[in-house]
Design an enzyme around this catalytic site. Structure first.
Site, mmCIF file in Angstrom:
data_model
loop_
_atom_site.group_PDB
_atom_site.id
_atom_site.type_symbol
_atom_site.label_atom_id
_atom_site.label_comp_id
_atom_site.label_asym_id
_atom_site.label_seq_id
_atom_site.Cartn_x
_atom_site.Cartn_y
_atom_site.Cartn_z
ATOM 1 N N ASP A 1 21.460 29.729 57.837
ATOM 2 C CA ASP A 1 22.014 31.336 57.730
ATOM 3 C C ASP A 1 20.688 32.018 58.267
ATOM 4 O O ASP A 1 20.844 33.115 58.477
ATOM 5 C CB ASP A 1 21.991 31.619 56.390
ATOM 6 N N GLU B 1 27.292 29.776 42.860
ATOM 7 C CA GLU B 1 26.211 29.729 43.754
ATOM 8 C C GLU B 1 26.259 27.881 43.820
ATOM 9 O O GLU B 1 25.934 27.484 45.026
ATOM 10 C CB GLU B 1 25.088 29.900 43.333
ATOM 11 N N THR C 1 16.030 27.942 51.483
ATOM 12 C CA THR C 1 16.760 28.404 50.207
ATOM 13 C C THR C 1 16.336 27.475 49.197
ATOM 14 O O THR C 1 16.635 26.306 49.325
ATOM 15 C CB THR C 1 18.255 28.793 50.711
#
Length: 282
Positions: free
Chosen positions: A85, A67, A90
């Site tokens: 996205d 990640e 995020t």
């Protein structure tokens, strides 16, 4: 943050958060086997689980290598960006998103534990943007305030607790119910981190169902290695359904390496690659 290539960076960034079937959908609880089947899981598989502190630390480093291109998972409390996205911001150690509800739940938990904290004022905006990629009511100061909050051990613990409640604990519980050892439990955890547990075909629960078509887990009388190969095959299929996840090295040159080596308990030393980068746990 290391970026081996634009394509790898896109894959890694997209995998920082879970994929839900619909924006704003809540993660459903993982369907566990019934108590009788859970009790039938081999004692050895339950003796040492991924929830053992040393094994959990390994799991966090393995996920962080994919990640964040780093084994330092605790450095990610302060992480926040919009990776483009369609899911808004995020952030954090597991990729909580402003567009999918888990960030809202996290900030609400933080406010419950520490009223008046620096993020509490954003709760109305997080409710409004849930299900969208909007920054309305969040810009321009939300990222800065997130990084400030990340220095607070109360917020760090809230991130840990939401990670466990929504992702880690359900994955480990299902792994144990299926009679899987530490590696098998980790394959479940890594899958739910990336794919979530919605109703879409690529969610964790449906990856598991796809694997069950060709192999049985130990709790159902199957061989563990055969079942894990089937699960990883199903996982690779799911990853290839979305362009951002189509680089499958976190399976091919990480999890399958451990499986081929027969390291079902994730015992160090561990050596693996993700997106071409090499990692080691001694």
């Amino acid at each position: 943050m290391v970026h081996p290539s634009p394509d790898a960076a896109a894959a890694r960034n997209a995998s920082r958060r879970t994929v839900l079937a619909l924006f704003g959908a809540s993660l459903a609880a993982i369907p566990l086997l019934d108590a009788a089947n859970a009790a039938a899981a081999p004692t050895a598989a339950r003796a040492t689980g991924l929830d053992d502190p040393a094994k959990k630390e390994i799991a966090m480093k393995l996920v962080s290598s994919a990640e964040n291109s780093s084994l330092d998972w605790k450095a990610q409390y302060k992480y926040i960006e919009d990776i483009g996205d369609g899911r808004g911001y995020t952030a954090g150690i597991i990729g909580f998103c402003s567009g999918t509800g888990d960030m809202l739940d996290l900030v609400q938990l933080y406010a419950d534990r520490k009223p008046g904290n620096v993020l509490a004022r954003y709760l109305p905006a997080l409710r409004d943007v849930n299900g969208t990629d909007s920054h309305d009511g969040l810009d321009p100061n939300f990222p800065k305030d997130w990084r400030t909050a990340a220095q607070d051990t109360v917020f760090q613990q809230a991130q840990n607790d939401e990670r466990d409640r929504v992702y880690f604990n359900p994955a480990v519980q299902q792994g144990k119910a299926d009679g899987l050892g530490v590696l098998g439990q980790f394959t479940y955890y890594d899958a739910i981190v990336m794919h979530g547990d919605g109703d879409d075909a690529t969610s964790f629960r449906n990856i598991r169902k796809r694997a069950l078509r060709t192999a049985k887990p130990p709790a159902q009388g199957g061989a563990e290695v055969a079942y894990l190969n089937a699960f990883l095959d199903a996982r690779v299929w799911a990853m290839k359904q979305e362009e951002a996840h189509s680089d499958t090295t976190r399976v091919d040159t990480e999890q399958r390496v451990f499986l081929r080596n027969g390291n079902l308990n994730l015992n160090p030393p561990l050596d693996w690659k993700v997106y071409g980068d090499s990692y080691h746990i001694g």
